[in-house]
Design an enzyme around this catalytic site. Structure first.
Site, PDB file in Angstrom:
ATOM      1  N   GLY A   8      46.140  82.844  55.724  1.00  0.00           N
ATOM      2  CA  GLY A   8      47.530  82.805  55.287  1.00  0.00           C
ATOM      3  C   GLY A   8      47.891  81.457  54.725  1.00  0.00           C
ATOM      4  N   SER A   9      49.129  81.048  54.914  1.00  0.00           N
ATOM      5  CA  SER A   9      49.627  79.813  54.319  1.00  0.00           C
ATOM      6  C   SER A   9      48.768  78.603  54.670  1.00  0.00           C
ATOM      7  CB  SER A   9      51.066  79.569  54.775  1.00  0.00           C
ATOM      8  OG  SER A   9      51.542  78.332  54.292  1.00  0.00           O
TER       9      SER A   9
ATOM     10  N   SER B 189      41.987  93.757  57.154  1.00  0.00           N
ATOM     11  CA  SER B 189      42.968  92.751  56.738  1.00  0.00           C
ATOM     12  C   SER B 189      43.097  92.723  55.219  1.00  0.00           C
ATOM     13  CB  SER B 189      42.539  91.364  57.237  1.00  0.00           C
ATOM     14  OG  SER B 189      43.326  90.362  56.634  1.00  0.00           O
TER      15      SER B 189
ATOM     16  N   SER C 145      43.752  90.248  53.619  1.00  0.00           N
ATOM     17  CA  SER C 145      43.266  88.937  53.174  1.00  0.00           C
ATOM     18  C   SER C 145      41.781  88.926  52.845  1.00  0.00           C
ATOM     19  CB  SER C 145      43.537  87.891  54.262  1.00  0.00           C
ATOM     20  OG  SER C 145      44.911  87.793  54.524  1.00  0.00           O
TER      21      SER C 145
ATOM     22  N   ASP D 173      51.562  82.131  65.716  1.00  0.00           N
ATOM     23  CA  ASP D 173      51.561  81.716  67.119  1.00  0.00           C
ATOM     24  C   ASP D 173      51.580  82.894  68.086  1.00  0.00           C
ATOM     25  OD1 ASP D 173      51.694  78.943  66.515  1.00  0.00           O
ATOM     26  OD2 ASP D 173      53.846  79.108  66.175  1.00  0.00           O
TER      27      ASP D 173
ATOM     28  N   HIS E  80      49.263  74.159  65.055  1.00  0.00           N
ATOM     29  CA  HIS E  80      50.534  74.025  65.771  1.00  0.00           C
ATOM     30  C   HIS E  80      50.219  74.212  67.248  1.00  0.00           C
ATOM     31  CE1 HIS E  80      54.671  74.091  66.838  1.00  0.00           C
ATOM     32  NE2 HIS E  80      54.847  75.402  66.837  1.00  0.00           N
TER      33      HIS E  80
ATOM     34  N   GLY F 289      51.383  75.343  53.573  1.00  0.00           N
ATOM     35  CA  GLY F 289      50.022  75.429  53.046  1.00  0.00           C
ATOM     36  C   GLY F 289      49.894  75.245  51.552  1.00  0.00           C
TER      37      GLY F 289
ATOM     38  N   GLU G 177      77.860  73.918  44.364  1.00  0.00           N
ATOM     39  CA  GLU G 177      78.228  72.780  45.213  1.00  0.00           C
ATOM     40  C   GLU G 177      77.542  72.784  46.578  1.00  0.00           C
ATOM     41  OE1 GLU G 177      79.726  70.227  44.138  1.00  0.00           O
ATOM     42  OE2 GLU G 177      80.148  71.130  42.195  1.00  0.00           O
TER      43      GLU G 177
ATOM     44  N   SER H  71      78.164  58.568  43.651  1.00  0.00           N
ATOM     45  CA  SER H  71      79.408  57.868  43.315  1.00  0.00           C
ATOM     46  C   SER H  71      80.061  57.279  44.570  1.00  0.00           C
ATOM     47  CB  SER H  71      80.389  58.835  42.649  1.00  0.00           C
ATOM     48  OG  SER H  71      80.875  59.773  43.603  1.00  0.00           O
TER      49      SER H  71
END
Length: 341
Positions: A27-28, A52, A54, A84, A109, A135, A228, A253
Site C-alpha cells: 500500500g502507501s 490481494s 496488490s 495497524d 508505526h 508513501g 477563504e 499583511s
C-alpha cells in the site's frame, strides 16, 4: 535536549546487503519502501495474501510476490506494512508460525507493538522505521534524489543488530538524506496519534468545515467561503513549512498579522487545549486504541458511516467545482490509486 540528527555518513547499507528483505503489504508505505530499497540495490520480495489486488501491481513493478508466510520464511528482515488493525490477525496466522530466531521485524508505526496487539517472541529483533510523510512523498523524494525525515526506534534487540538494521533500512528508503531521529515506540506512537487527531487531520478538517459553515450561514457565498477557509490554506501552510510561523507572518499583511495574534488565540483557546489534553490522555491510557480495535472488529460500521457522511458536506461539492476551474491543480483519483494497491 535536541535529538541528534543521523545522516548518510552515519549509516551503511551493509547490514542489509546479501540478505533478503521482505515487505508485507504493498500500500502507501509498503510500495514506497519496497521500490526505494530495490533502487538502492537491495534484494526485496513482497508478501501478500492470496487474492490481494496488490499482487499484479507489485509484479508490474518488477517484484517477486509470494504468500506472506513464505516471505517471512525467506527473509532475514521484513517490514509489516499493513493497516495497524490487521497486524494482530496477520501476525498470528501468517507470520508467527514462520519466524525463526535472529530475524528482524520492522514496522512503520508503533501502534501494534506499543499497545501489545502483537507480541513478538523474544528471540527476534523488533524495530521501527517511520518516514514522516505519506508513501507517495517518500517515493517521489527518493526519485528526486532527496528524502523524507524518518524516525527509528528499537523495541527489542537480542542480537544487538536491530539499530544498525533499522538505520540501514532508513538509508535504503532515502531517510538519511533528510535526517533520521532516534525515538521510542511509545513516543512515536503517542505523538503520531495525537498529531493526526488534534492538528493535522481531525483538528484541521474540523476547523476548515466550521469556518466554511460560519460564513455560509451568515449569508456569504459558498465560493467565497471555500476560497477563504480552504483554498488559501495551502499557501499559508507552505509558508509555515518553508519558514516557520514567524516566517509566514513576515509574508502576510499587517492586517492579517493583527488578526492572527489577537483573534486566533480566542478561537483556539484554553478550552481547546484542555480537550487536546483529554485526547492525549485517551491515547496514553489505551482508550483510543481499544475503541479503534473494537471498531475494526465490528466491521468498521461507525467509521464507514462517518466518512460517508463527511463526503456529503457542501464544501466537497463546492471545492470540486472550483478546482475544475484551476488548470494548475491536477485532479487526482486518490481513492482509485489506493484501491490499486
Amino acid at each position: 535536549m535536541p535529538s541528534k540528527v543521523l545522516t548518510d555518513k552515519d549509516a551503511s547499507l551493509d547490514p542489509l546487503k546479501g540478505k533478503t528483505c521482505a515487505v508485507i503489504g504493498f500500500g502507501s508505505q509498503g510500495h514506497a519502501h519496497a521500490m526505494n530499497l530495490k533502487d538502492s540495490g537491495l534484494e526485496v520480495i513482497i508478501g501478500l495474501y492470496r487474492g490481494s489486488k496488490s499482487v499484479e501491481v507489485a509484479k508490474a513493478k518488477g517484484f517477486e510476490v509470494v504468500d506472506t508466510s513464505e516471505a517471512v520464511r525467506r527473509s532475514e528482515v521484513f517490514l509489516l506494512a499493513i493497516p495497524d488493525t490487521r497486524h494482530a490477525t496477520v501476525f498470528a496466522k501468517d507470520i508467527a508460525p514462520s519466524l525463526r530466531a535472529g530475524q528482524t521485524m520492522l514496522v512503520s508505526h508503533g501502534f501494534s507493538i506499543h499497545y501489545k496487539t502483537v507480541m513478538p517472541p523474544a528471540d527476534i529483533g523488533v524495530a521501527l522505521v517511520a518516514p514522516k510523510g505519506p508513501g507517495h512523498i517518500v517515493r517521489r523524494m527518493f526519485e528526486e534524489g532527496k528524502g523524507v525525515p524518518s524516525l527509528i526506534a528499537i523495541h527489542q534487540d537480542p542480537a544487538k543488530t536491530a539499530r544498525k538494521i533499522a538505520l540501514a533500512w532508513a538509508k535504503g528508503i532515502g531517510g538519511t538524506r533528510a535526517g533520521v531521529f532516534q525515538t521510542t515506540f511509545k513516543e512515536e506512537t503517542e505523538t503520531d496519534l495525537f498529531g493526526e487527531q488534534t492538528v493535522l487531520c481531525g483538528g484541521l478538517t474540523a476547523l476548515i468545515q466550521a469556518g466554511f459553515e460560519t460564513l455560509v450561514e451568515a449569508g456569504y457565498s459558498p465560493e467565497m467561503a471555500y476560497f477563504e477557509c480552504l483554498h488559501e490554506l495551502k499557501l499559508i501552510v507552505d509558508l509555515i513549512n518553508e519558514s516557520g510561523i514567524a516566517g509566514m507572518r513576515f509574508s502576510i499583511s499587517e492586517t492579517a498579522k493583527w488578526g492572527d495574534v489577537t483573534v486566533g488565540p480566542k478561537i483556539i483557546d484554553e478550552g481547546v487545549k484542555r480537550r487536546m489534553k483529554a485526547a492525549l490522555k485517551d491515547i496514553q491510557n489505551g482508550k483510543f486504541a481499544k475503541g479503534w480495535i473494537a471498531e475494526y472488529e465490528s466491521g468498521y460500521k461507525t467509521y464507514k458511516a462517518l466518512l460517508k457522511s463527511a463526503e456529503k458536506h457542501p464544501i466537497e461539492k463546492v471545492g470540486a467545482r472550483l478546482r475544475a476551474l484551476m488548470p494548475w491543480i491536477k485532479p487526482k483519483n486518490i481513492k482509485g490509486a489506493q484501491a490499486a494497491y
